[in-house]
Design an enzyme around this catalytic site. Sequence first.
Site, PDB file in Angstrom:
ATOM      1  CB  SER A  55       3.121 -11.264   7.436  1.00  0.00           C
ATOM      2  OG  SER A  55       3.974 -12.383   7.743  1.00  0.00           O
ATOM      3  CG  HIS A  57       4.061  -7.181   2.401  1.00  0.00           C
ATOM      4  ND1 HIS A  57       3.747  -5.910   2.555  1.00  0.00           N
ATOM      5  CD2 HIS A  57       5.177  -7.119   3.187  1.00  0.00           C
ATOM      6  CE1 HIS A  57       4.296  -5.188   3.458  1.00  0.00           C
ATOM      7  NE2 HIS A  57       5.403  -5.888   3.812  1.00  0.00           N
ATOM      8  CG  ASP A 110      12.783  -6.593   5.657  1.00  0.00           C
ATOM      9  OD1 ASP A 110      12.363  -7.195   6.748  1.00  0.00           O
ATOM     10  OD2 ASP A 110      11.804  -6.513   4.847  1.00  0.00           O
ATOM     11  CG  HIS A 220       5.424  -1.517   5.689  1.00  0.00           C
ATOM     12  ND1 HIS A 220       6.498  -1.148   4.747  1.00  0.00           N
ATOM     13  CD2 HIS A 220       5.794  -2.812   5.552  1.00  0.00           C
ATOM     14  CE1 HIS A 220       7.379  -2.039   4.361  1.00  0.00           C
ATOM     15  NE2 HIS A 220       6.962  -2.995   4.971  1.00  0.00           N
ATOM     16  CG  ASP A 421       5.284   0.383   9.984  1.00  0.00           C
ATOM     17  OD1 ASP A 421       5.458   0.575  11.074  1.00  0.00           O
ATOM     18  OD2 ASP A 421       5.601  -0.720   9.786  1.00  0.00           O
ATOM     19  N   GLY A 422       2.763   2.135  12.160  1.00  0.00           N
ATOM     20  CA  GLY A 422       1.891   2.022  13.243  1.00  0.00           C
ATOM     21  C   GLY A 422       2.010   1.110  14.318  1.00  0.00           C
ATOM     22  CB  THR A 467      13.403  -0.649  12.432  1.00  0.00           C
ATOM     23  OG1 THR A 467      13.044  -0.732  11.131  1.00  0.00           O
ATOM     24  CG2 THR A 467      14.765   0.269  12.427  1.00  0.00           C
TER      25      THR A 467
END
Length: 599
Positions: A55, A57, A110, A220, A421-422, A467
Amino acid sequence: MTDRHIFPDHTTLVFRSLRGLVASHPYLSLIPSLKVVYRADHDSSKVSLICGGGSGHEPGTVGHVGRGLLSASVAGDVFASPSARQVRAAMNQVPSDKGIILIITNYTGDNLHFGLARLMAQSAGEKNVELVVVGDDVSVPRSRGKYVGRRCLAGITLVCKILGAGSEADIGFENLVALGRAISTHTASICCALDHCHVPGRSGDWHIESGRVEIGLGLHNETGVFNISHPGPQALITYLLDLILKQDDPERSYVKFKDGDQLVLLVNNQGGMSALEMGAVFDEVLVQLESRNIIPVRMLNGPFMGSMNMPGISISLLNLTNVTQDCNFVSVLDLLQMMDAPQNSVAWPATSGIYPLPDYLKNRKREDAFTEIEEQEKAFEFGGPKLLASSDFTQKILRQAAQDVLAVEPQLTRWDTIVGDGDCGETCALGAKGVLVALEQGLGSDGDLVQLFRVLTQVIDDSMGGTLGAIFSIFLAGLTTAVISSASSSPDQPITPEFFGRMTIQALEILKQRTAARVGHRTVMDALIPFGEILASTGDLRKAVDACKAGGEGTVKLQAKLGRATYVGQTNGDMPPDPGAMAFVAVAEGILKVYTGSR
Ligand SMILES: Nc1ncnc2c1ncn2[C@@H]1O[C@H](COP(=O)(O)OP(=O)(O)O)[C@@H](O)[C@H]1O
Ligand SMILES: O=C[C@H](O)COP(=O)(O)O
């Protein structure tokens, strides 16, 4: 960017936002527990199109569900892909006589989760399930992204629109797949931002220095490939268009453009730009395209695929002429008709008509839009072989490992903010908390290792996402398979470190089929592989944990070949270790603590 929010924490934000979205739009329904938004007027005689991902985006891609666009969208937590189980639930909710296409962003999480869901569907005998993986970014040079390919930006929404119209027009399954892939191949996008975005409740004071612009960001919040002094609007747009259009750059020029090609232009608000400024940006892009003899045949301006509240834009150009050369079953005119075809999503701009609302959806009560489903896979099989170990000991090990992961969470977050991306610390903490809750509910209490690994796989898949969630659940699924086969052949064997070494090696073989990452690629595999190999060859847990730690800490010296870190600038000597690898080091050290304490 601002870090002020009405909802201070993102953990319930996604769920609440989806409920709000669906309640305000009569064409949509929601499976709240699995965060699947789907067409309330789903038509199973058409090819189903499912998109989704992390989420943050919005409006992409939940806002693009509707007739003439997507059949469903599956939402993960902010910037973390949803689990394979969620994707399977979406597939079950929008079945099709013709087939299902999973349109996904080319990010590792993804790929792994949607790829697994496709495998699960195929092994359940479902035919015609395909992935269309979209990568349209041009910022990362070919040599750096060679293992991962181009990552995805707003171009995915053009794939969704054209395939959505194609599905309505009954273009066949295989042609739709080919068309989706061709659109991805022939779209070139680039993103720039004036500042990073802020995720409510996530730590990190992460800014782009005032007066500077980052160019070449992913979706991201990843650090941009270029960081330049703001050159003013005109020069900035020139910089971006050069990256997309220059044909003589061997590291980029991903899409061929020649005079007379028919192009679609999409200028995307990354989330934090005012509509007023977007208008001016769009005008500048058009003026400059015109000066390059390019008059797009379709133009879109607005929010499509954002990064929370990021003040930035992306520009995409789709070359329709090239697409028709790859897909000779469509003409440019057909593609334009698909761009213009009606749809009824929440977010597609008014460049196309709207389908009328079917009578049965008029005056629907709010709660009727929410569906709870019975999941068959929740019923674990309790039959089959067993392999018994001390329940007290295994539970202690799991508890310690989970607590140790929770303790390193702030450090993992800090490192992932630099190289990713933290969210790595947070996904690991979610997994650890999931394990602690499962222990309270009796995980491992019967001492059967087969059942333990089976349930643990599901717990990690359900709770982690991202991931690393996928990598750990595939690894645990592999361990389950190895333990089942061992329990069948020798149910009375001693449960020793050497036994776990053998099981780990077998599980790693299964994992290696799903990821190309190996030692030296700067991922969790740098810790996992040495751990398994040393444990199997020596049977000495301490030596295995030492090798695991050396592998994890050694990643500071490595340049990433896979995963999100690939897109971040070159190493300059002060890169942190890979967060995924260090998360596994915490697990391994937790196991060792309990093991040595027990001797
Ligand atoms: N292709 C890959 N194979 C194995 N592990 C990977 C791969 N790509 C990334 N990783 C691991 O995943 C970690 C990041 O996990 P996570 O934060 O869940 O990822 P993301 O949010 O980028 O999906 C990295 O630190 C790395 O160890
Ligand atoms: O928003 C996140 C993406 O859809 C998935 O990417 P990730 O799981 O690799 O972070």
